[in-house]
Design a protein around this motif. Structure first.
Motif, PDB file in Angstrom:
ATOM      1  N   LEU A  12      -5.884  -6.260  -2.237  1.00  0.00           N
ATOM      2  CA  LEU A  12      -6.590  -5.027  -2.540  1.00  0.00           C
ATOM      3  C   LEU A  12      -6.114  -3.944  -1.581  1.00  0.00           C
ATOM      4  N   PHE A  13      -5.690  -2.814  -2.157  1.00  0.00           N
ATOM      5  CA  PHE A  13      -5.231  -1.661  -1.390  1.00  0.00           C
ATOM      6  C   PHE A  13      -6.206  -0.521  -1.638  1.00  0.00           C
ATOM      7  N   THR A  14      -6.677   0.086  -0.572  1.00  0.00           N
ATOM      8  CA  THR A  14      -7.561   1.243  -0.668  1.00  0.00           C
ATOM      9  C   THR A  14      -6.943   2.368   0.156  1.00  0.00           C
ATOM     10  N   ALA A  15      -7.640   3.482   0.243  1.00  0.00           N
ATOM     11  CA  ALA A  15      -7.131   4.612   1.027  1.00  0.00           C
ATOM     12  C   ALA A  15      -6.886   4.232   2.484  1.00  0.00           C
ATOM     13  N   GLU A  16      -7.525   3.174   2.969  1.00  0.00           N
ATOM     14  CA  GLU A  16      -7.238   2.709   4.332  1.00  0.00           C
ATOM     15  C   GLU A  16      -5.780   2.297   4.470  1.00  0.00           C
ATOM     16  N   ALA A  17      -5.163   1.867   3.371  1.00  0.00           N
ATOM     17  CA  ALA A  17      -3.772   1.426   3.394  1.00  0.00           C
ATOM     18  C   ALA A  17      -2.799   2.564   3.100  1.00  0.00           C
ATOM     19  N   TYR A  18      -3.079   3.362   2.083  1.00  0.00           N
ATOM     20  CA  TYR A  18      -2.120   4.388   1.666  1.00  0.00           C
ATOM     21  C   TYR A  18      -2.553   5.806   1.999  1.00  0.00           C
ATOM     22  N   GLY A  19      -3.724   5.982   2.585  1.00  0.00           N
ATOM     23  CA  GLY A  19      -4.159   7.289   3.071  1.00  0.00           C
ATOM     24  C   GLY A  19      -4.205   8.348   1.991  1.00  0.00           C
ATOM     25  N   THR A  20      -3.834   9.556   2.345  1.00  0.00           N
ATOM     26  CA  THR A  20      -3.893  10.671   1.410  1.00  0.00           C
ATOM     27  C   THR A  20      -2.674  10.737   0.492  1.00  0.00           C
ATOM     28  N   SER A  21      -1.755   9.791   0.630  1.00  0.00           N
ATOM     29  CA  SER A  21      -0.577   9.806  -0.248  1.00  0.00           C
ATOM     30  C   SER A  21      -0.962   9.535  -1.695  1.00  0.00           C
ATOM     31  N   GLY A  22      -2.092   8.931  -1.932  1.00  0.00           N
ATOM     32  CA  GLY A  22      -2.549   8.642  -3.285  1.00  0.00           C
ATOM     33  C   GLY A  22      -4.017   8.942  -3.426  1.00  0.00           C
ATOM     34  N   GLU A  23      -4.403  10.164  -3.089  1.00  0.00           N
ATOM     35  CA  GLU A  23      -5.830  10.485  -3.008  1.00  0.00           C
ATOM     36  C   GLU A  23      -6.574  10.345  -4.331  1.00  0.00           C
ATOM     37  N   MET A  24      -5.882  10.327  -5.473  1.00  0.00           N
ATOM     38  CA  MET A  24      -6.584  10.144  -6.742  1.00  0.00           C
ATOM     39  C   MET A  24      -6.865   8.662  -7.038  1.00  0.00           C
ATOM     40  N   TYR A  25      -6.238   7.756  -6.263  1.00  0.00           N
ATOM     41  CA  TYR A  25      -6.429   6.317  -6.488  1.00  0.00           C
ATOM     42  C   TYR A  25      -7.593   5.804  -5.662  1.00  0.00           C
ATOM     43  N   ASN A  26      -8.563   5.204  -6.346  1.00  0.00           N
ATOM     44  CA  ASN A  26      -9.714   4.618  -5.662  1.00  0.00           C
ATOM     45  C   ASN A  26      -9.328   3.288  -5.020  1.00  0.00           C
ATOM     46  N   TRP A  27      -8.551   2.527  -5.746  1.00  0.00           N
ATOM     47  CA  TRP A  27      -8.072   1.230  -5.266  1.00  0.00           C
ATOM     48  C   TRP A  27      -6.958   0.738  -6.178  1.00  0.00           C
ATOM     49  N   ILE A  28      -6.173  -0.220  -5.651  1.00  0.00           N
ATOM     50  CA  ILE A  28      -5.105  -0.867  -6.411  1.00  0.00           C
ATOM     51  C   ILE A  28      -5.140  -2.348  -6.056  1.00  0.00           C
ATOM     52  N   VAL A  29      -5.106  -3.207  -7.071  1.00  0.00           N
ATOM     53  CA  VAL A  29      -5.077  -4.656  -6.854  1.00  0.00           C
ATOM     54  C   VAL A  29      -3.688  -5.159  -7.227  1.00  0.00           C
ATOM     55  N   GLY A  30      -3.055  -5.892  -6.314  1.00  0.00           N
ATOM     56  CA  GLY A  30      -1.748  -6.505  -6.570  1.00  0.00           C
ATOM     57  C   GLY A  30      -1.904  -7.994  -6.767  1.00  0.00           C
ATOM     58  N   LYS A  31      -1.250  -8.509  -7.811  1.00  0.00           N
ATOM     59  CA  LYS A  31      -1.340  -9.932  -8.124  1.00  0.00           C
ATOM     60  C   LYS A  31       0.014 -10.607  -7.908  1.00  0.00           C
ATOM     61  N   PRO A  32       0.025 -11.918  -7.682  1.00  0.00           N
ATOM     62  CA  PRO A  32       1.283 -12.617  -7.408  1.00  0.00           C
ATOM     63  C   PRO A  32       2.250 -12.674  -8.596  1.00  0.00           C
ATOM     64  N   ASP A  33       1.783 -12.354  -9.803  1.00  0.00           N
ATOM     65  CA  ASP A  33       2.673 -12.355 -10.963  1.00  0.00           C
ATOM     66  C   ASP A  33       3.403 -11.022 -11.133  1.00  0.00           C
ATOM     67  N   GLY A  34       3.189 -10.077 -10.205  1.00  0.00           N
ATOM     68  CA  GLY A  34       3.852  -8.783 -10.263  1.00  0.00           C
ATOM     69  C   GLY A  34       3.044  -7.718 -10.979  1.00  0.00           C
ATOM     70  N   SER A  35       1.840  -8.051 -11.427  1.00  0.00           N
ATOM     71  CA  SER A  35       1.013  -7.043 -12.080  1.00  0.00           C
ATOM     72  C   SER A  35       0.079  -6.402 -11.050  1.00  0.00           C
ATOM     73  N   TYR A  36      -0.157  -5.128 -11.288  1.00  0.00           N
ATOM     74  CA  TYR A  36      -1.046  -4.341 -10.433  1.00  0.00           C
ATOM     75  C   TYR A  36      -2.066  -3.649 -11.334  1.00  0.00           C
ATOM     76  N   ILE A  37      -3.325  -3.667 -10.911  1.00  0.00           N
ATOM     77  CA  ILE A  37      -4.385  -2.942 -11.598  1.00  0.00           C
ATOM     78  C   ILE A  37      -4.692  -1.726 -10.729  1.00  0.00           C
ATOM     79  N   LEU A  38      -4.672  -0.540 -11.339  1.00  0.00           N
ATOM     80  CA  LEU A  38      -4.861   0.702 -10.607  1.00  0.00           C
ATOM     81  C   LEU A  38      -6.095   1.430 -11.130  1.00  0.00           C
ATOM     82  N   CYS A  39      -6.953   1.848 -10.237  1.00  0.00           N
ATOM     83  CA  CYS A  39      -8.141   2.619 -10.605  1.00  0.00           C
ATOM     84  C   CYS A  39      -8.008   4.009  -9.993  1.00  0.00           C
ATOM     85  N   ALA A  40      -7.983   5.024 -10.860  1.00  0.00           N
ATOM     86  CA  ALA A  40      -7.812   6.402 -10.402  1.00  0.00           C
ATOM     87  C   ALA A  40      -8.913   7.282 -10.988  1.00  0.00           C
TER      88      ALA A  40
END
Length: 172
Positions: A12-40
Motif C-alpha cells: 500500500l502506497f499513500t502520500a507518505e510514500a509519494y508526497g505531493t508528486s501524486g496529490e490526486m491519488y488517495n492510495w495505490i495498492v501494488g500486487k505481486p502479479d504486476g497489477s496496481y489498484i489506484l484510487c484518485a
C-alpha cells in the motif's frame, strides 16, 4: 513509508510514500502479479478506482554488476518483535562512468517487485527514490550509498513495525 500486507503480499502506497508528486491519488495498492489498484479524487471531489498492469521480470539471481565485498551489516535493530536482518554488501561496478555505489541486500520472505517498479506506473505519483528493477523478487534493498556526478545519495532501510491501515476498495 509504505505498508505491506504479508498474507496477500500486497503493498500500500499513500502520500507518505509519494508526497505531493501524486496529490490526486488517495492510495495505490501494488500486487505481486504486476497489477496496481489506484484510487484518485478529481478536482470536483469525485473518487475513482482504476487499475494498471506492469510486467515484472523473473530474475532469479543478483545482477553481475553487483560484486560482493564480504562486508555484512545488521538492520531492523528495534524492539518491535521483528527479527534483525543481516545485509550483505555489494560494490556496484559501472562500465562507462566513474560513479561509485555500494548496496546492502538480504533475502526476505516478501515480493518487493511492486515496490521496485512503482515509478513505472503511468501516474504523477512517484517515489523519491528509483529502486533497481533487476533484483530477484525476494531481495530486499537495505541500503544504498552512491556518488553520482559528485552528488552523494544515501538510502537506508529504517525498520519493520506493526500497523493497521484500512482502505475502501469500493471507492465510495
Amino acid at each position: 513509508m509504505v505498508y505491506y500486507e504479508p498474507r496477500l503480499n500486497y503493498w500500500l502506497f499513500t502520500a507518505e510514500a509519494y508526497g505531493t508528486s501524486g496529490e490526486m491519488y488517495n492510495w495505490i495498492v501494488g500486487k505481486p502479479d504486476g497489477s496496481y489498484i489506484l484510487c484518485a479524487t478529481d478536482e470536483s471531489g469525485k473518487q475513482a478506482i482504476t487499475e494498471q498492469n506492469l510486467e515484472f521480470p523473473l530474475n532469479k539471481t543478483l545482477p553481475k554488476y553487483l560484486q560482493p565485498t564480504g562486508k555484512k551489516k545488521t538492520f531492523n535493530q528495534n524492539q518491535l518483535g521483528f527479527s534483525k536482518i543481516k545485509g550483505r554488501e555489494f560494490k556496484v561496478v559501472y562500465r562507462k562512468t566513474n560513479d561509485q555505489s555500494s548496496v546492502f541486500v538480504s533475502d526476505f520472505k516478501a515480493d518487493f517487485l511492486p515496490l521496485y517498479f512503482f515509478n513505472r506506473l503511468n501516474t504523477e505519483a512517484k517515489l523519491p527514490f528509483r529502486f533497481p528493477e533487476d533484483l530477484p523478487k525476494q531481495t530486499l534493498l537495505l541500503e544504498e550509498n552512491s556518488e553520482v556526478n559528485n552528488v552523494k545519495i544515501r538510502l537506508v532501510f529504517k525498520e519493520i513495525s506493526h500497523t493497521e491501515y484500512f482502505i475502501d476498495l469500493k471507492g465510495e
